[in-house]
Design an enzyme around this catalytic site. Structure first.
Site, PDB file in Angstrom:
ATOM      1  CB  SER A   1      -0.945  -0.062   1.201  1.00 40.84           C
ATOM      2  OG  SER A   1      -1.989   0.860   1.063  1.00 40.84           O
TER       3      SER A   1
ATOM      4  CG  ASP B   1      -7.361  -3.331  -1.942  1.00 45.47           C
ATOM      5  OD1 ASP B   1      -7.929  -2.404  -1.328  1.00 45.47           O
ATOM      6  OD2 ASP B   1      -6.133  -3.510  -1.940  1.00 45.47           O
TER       7      ASP B   1
ATOM      8  CG  HIS C   1      -5.575  -2.725   1.294  1.00 46.82           C
ATOM      9  ND1 HIS C   1      -4.995  -2.456   0.076  1.00 46.82           N
ATOM     10  CD2 HIS C   1      -4.987  -1.850   2.162  1.00 46.82           C
ATOM     11  CE1 HIS C   1      -4.106  -1.472   0.201  1.00 46.82           C
ATOM     12  NE2 HIS C   1      -4.079  -1.096   1.457  1.00 46.82           N
TER      13      HIS C   1
END
Lengths: 285, 285
Positions: free
Chosen positions: A152, A228, A261
């Protein structure tokens, strides 16, 4: 060795025959005390080993990856050390620093801030690009071969570090990276706060912009979950795909149906990334 | 199906091709709402699979094992489901219930309390031995073959459940279990509080006492770290070793130099436990 380069051992935990060690040190770049973690595989007791940098995402510390990614099993087998820096300066108390999960503490975005009050501490780019690598090379049995990965916000960090330092990392990979921070809410909030309104200063920290500039030919290996929650608004891998296609930049982007995620996604595919990096880290050039 | 047996899905997260699902349900044994987690391997989409129970230690919830043990990788390969119950009733607010890490919430010790005010909720033995197994068999594609494992207080739970139900579990293992709770501070505090001062009522929940009684011949497989801070005062594996030797009860006790009491220890050896259970779960008797 000067005082500022000394390390204080916070904890040492045996893991898959090697050791997870956490150290505290005074960072000059960040002007505060920082903690980082290193996994030393069993091989590091008798030889110098290659090193994988792992940059974490929003809200994380040096601990999340070590606890949740399940990377030590294969890192021990492959003989790779892993360093996990923290994600922002700590112990400071700037106005509003702890108010948001996506700005300030836990959200350094791997940039050198130019705006007050952030510029006095928020220099995470220098910290992960220069200061911490120097500390690690000085104190641990590493052999100078390095790769980098992250998740991320940390995937963004890994990509920009590799793209801005051609030849330095043998390989780069990322999970669910923020590939175009200049053009998503997380990145815009962070870059405006740390770098100011002139978006021209943002491009040096934007993987899509760096690929477009063609500064490096470093192949990019990215895994992205299709379930996600941040995919459409923040991550936008199709932008990197488009700019890589346009500039003939090597990219492997895998999309995984059903994955989100979280670290459960990372754990599910971390072995692929470790093997990818190990192949390049162990090769004699 | 009655109302009390309905399940509410809290979350579903893809992991190694399978799913980690968390469910909320009303427990009759505990008279409160409880959350448990189940890992369903990819094989569970097309067939009924065997099941491993994992009982967690002090302060844990259903989440710790799923996040930190790194078990899903091999469970997916071996085709084994894993259920993680919580470690105590939740949502109640008994006097002093949340004051200690080793008594009350997060510390149910897998017993049926007989003392007020605990007896109205703290019936974790019935919950993990009867109620939750019935819920799991009713709602998930399991094939009736079950094994059990756990850590610390949960290792104690796994051992007593297996020893008290001969033939029910194909195998039992434990990490750093409290093998003789009647004779260590953690166990004495818990048993006094939940069961009262008559130590005669404690023996039914004490692995050493159960082995001494000879109710079961179930082989025990235990891993213990030698750098575990709780080894000497609380865990005392040498007591189980002695009683097993005296009563000719099959025990495999491995001592691992350098390893502590954490999930990093569990992660380092969980694959051995999964393979041990899988061998017995997949065998046709």
């Amino acid at each position: 060795m000067t005082m500022s380069e000394s390390l204080e051992l916070v904890s040492a935990t045996k893991s898959f025959g090697g050791w997870i060690k956490r150290y505290k040190h005074r960072s000059r770049a960040l002007d505060c005390e920082m903690i980082f973690a290193i996994y030393l595989p069993p091989q590091a007791e008798s030889e110098r080993v290659p090193l994988l940098w792992w940059l974490s995402g929003l809200t994380c510390t040096d601990e999340n990856f070590m606890q949740k990614a399940g990377a030590q099993r294969l890192a021990a087998e492959l003989g790779i050390a892993i360093v996990c820096p923290d994600t922002s300066p700590r112990g400071t108390d700037l106005p509003g620093e702890h108010d948001s999960y996506d700005f300030g503490s836990g959200a350094g975005f791997y940039v050198n801030a130019t705006q007050a009050p952030w510029k006095s501490h928020y220099r995470m780019y220098d910290y992960v690009a220069d200061e911490l690598p120097s500390v690690v090379r000085q104190h641990f049995p590493v052999n100078g071969r390095e790769s980098i990965s992250g998740h991320s916000m940390g995937g963004h960090g890994a990509l920009i570090l590799a793209l801005r330092h051609p030849g330095r990392f043998r390989s780069v990979s990322a999970f669910s990276p923020i590939v175009n921070p200049s053009a998503c809410p997380w990145g815009q909030k962070a870059f405006q706060g740390y770098l100011g309104d002139d978006a021209g200063t943002w491009t040096q920290y934007d993987a899509c912009e760096l690929v477009a500039k063609g500064a490096s030919r470093q192949p990019l290996f990215i895994d992205q979950g299709e379930a996600d929650n941040f995919l459409e608004e923040q991550l936008k891998p199709e932008r990197l795909e488009a700019v890589c296609a346009e500039h003939d930049h090597p990219l492997t982007l895998r999309r995984h149906p059903g994955y989100d995620h979280s670290y459960f996604f990372i754990a599910s595919f971390i072995d692929d990334h470790l093997r990818y990096h190990a192949e390049r880290l162990h090769k004699n050039r």
